[in-house]
Design an enzyme around this catalytic site. Structure first.
Site, PDB file in Angstrom:
ATOM      1  N   SER A   1      44.641  32.597  41.717  1.00 49.21           N
ATOM      2  CA  SER A   1      45.463  33.390  42.649  1.00 49.21           C
ATOM      3  C   SER A   1      45.142  32.962  44.063  1.00 49.21           C
ATOM      4  O   SER A   1      43.998  32.576  44.359  1.00 49.21           O
ATOM      5  CB  SER A   1      45.141  34.879  42.491  1.00 49.21           C
ATOM      6  OG  SER A   1      45.769  35.613  43.523  1.00 49.21           O
TER       7      SER A   1
ATOM      8  N   TYR B   1      39.167  41.744  42.415  1.00 50.29           N
ATOM      9  CA  TYR B   1      40.089  40.833  41.707  1.00 50.29           C
ATOM     10  C   TYR B   1      40.038  39.437  42.340  1.00 50.29           C
ATOM     11  O   TYR B   1      39.940  38.423  41.639  1.00 50.29           O
ATOM     12  CB  TYR B   1      41.501  41.416  41.774  1.00 50.29           C
ATOM     13  CG  TYR B   1      42.617  40.475  41.381  1.00 50.29           C
ATOM     14  CD1 TYR B   1      42.807  40.091  40.063  1.00 50.29           C
ATOM     15  CD2 TYR B   1      43.504  39.966  42.347  1.00 50.29           C
ATOM     16  CE1 TYR B   1      43.848  39.237  39.707  1.00 50.29           C
ATOM     17  CE2 TYR B   1      44.544  39.115  41.996  1.00 50.29           C
ATOM     18  CZ  TYR B   1      44.706  38.755  40.676  1.00 50.29           C
ATOM     19  OH  TYR B   1      45.728  37.909  40.321  1.00 50.29           O
TER      20      TYR B   1
END
Ligand code: NAP
Length: 248
Positions: free
Chosen positions: A143, A157
């Site tokens: 990501s 995250y």
């Protein structure tokens, strides 16, 4: 050589788009799911009807026996694996670092990091020429949060994706002479269920105008990058993280 892929979390979102894209490239595909059997089975059924060899397998990637069973199933169905797409992942929901629960940290790191490691381990055991394999490719779905930090949303995250980037670079060097390329794709803001699952139903709409290209991305746009990284067209590409983020 027959093209055989495992796509974790292949039943929804980016994983589903990747499964469909790899089917076009002629892969036999095992798509795994954690909970949503209906989505996974529906995609498998549709692609099977158009001639793709495909199975949907339940496997929580954070559970070692599930991961072992997934790869064993592929061995039995088709023989040597040639591609792993480590896509299954969760955010754990939004929380500042000074508010994050230990249970969330354990779960997010277990799925996004330990799960990815376990799947990479099983893939390397099958692909590496040192283990008698014929090579292959691994694509990790990271990501942009890894670099951006996830501040005010989900640093936990982002940190898991930072770990995934390190796994990508380190493993790529470890197996470069064993016929395996290891890369990652780093999506930016992509329209999938992941935002609503974190309770952020309007996140895509809210943030779209902050993306340099002025919109969120589609899962298919990430799938294209994954398919390219997996393909012989990327034969000299390893240890790289390709951003699919509209400039974010
Ligand atoms: P999604 O639509 O919520 O799909 C997540 C997928 O991960 C589902 O298929 C889910 O399986 C699977 N999964 C969840 N927990 C799992 C577990 N324990 N074991 C195995 N699979 C598990 O999300 P998405 O946006 O497509 O996300 C896919 C990947 O892209 C993730 O790694 C995510 O971090 C990354 N990503 C997404 C964005 C974005 O904006 N969408 C941006 C950057 C990175 P079930 O279907 O069974 O629930």
């Amino acid at each position: 050589m027959r093209k055989v892929a495992v796509v974790t979390g292949g039943g929804r979102g980016i994983g589903a788009a990747t499964t469909k894209r790899l089917a076009q490239d002629g892969y036999a595909i095992a798509l795994s799911y954690a909970n949503d059997a209906a989505s996974a089975e529906a995609i498998a059924e549709t692609l099977r009807a158009s001639g793709t060899e495909i199975i949907a397998v339940r496997a929580d990637v954070s559970v070692e026996r599930d991961v072992m069973a997934l790869f064993d199933r592929v061995d039995k169905e088709w023989g040597p694996l040639t591609l792993l797409v480590n896509n299954g992942g969760i955010t754990g929901g939004m929380a500042r670092v000074d508010d994050v629960k230990e249970s969330v940290l354990s779960q997010v790191f277990s799925v996004n990091v330990i799960g990815a490691f376990l799947c990479c381990r099983e893939a390397v055991r099958r692909m590496s020429t040192q283990h008698g394999g014929s090579g292959g490719s691994i694509v990790n779905v990271s990501s942009r949060a890894a670099e951006l930090g996830g501040s005010h949303e989900w640093v936990h995250y982002a940190a898991t994706k930072g770990a995934l980037d390190t796994l990508t670079k380190g493993l790529a060097k470890e197996v470069a002479l064993e016929g395996i390329r290891v890369n990652a794709v780093a999506p930016g803001l992509i329209e999938t269920d992941i935002h609503a699952a974190a309770g952020q139903f309007d996140r895509v709409e809210r943030m779209a105008s902050t993306i340099p290209v002025g919109r969120a991305g589609q899962p298919e746009e990430v799938a294209e990058c994954i398919a390219w990284l997996a393909s012989p067209a990327a034969s000299y590409v390893t240890g790289t993280i390709v951003a699919a983020s509209g400039g974010r």
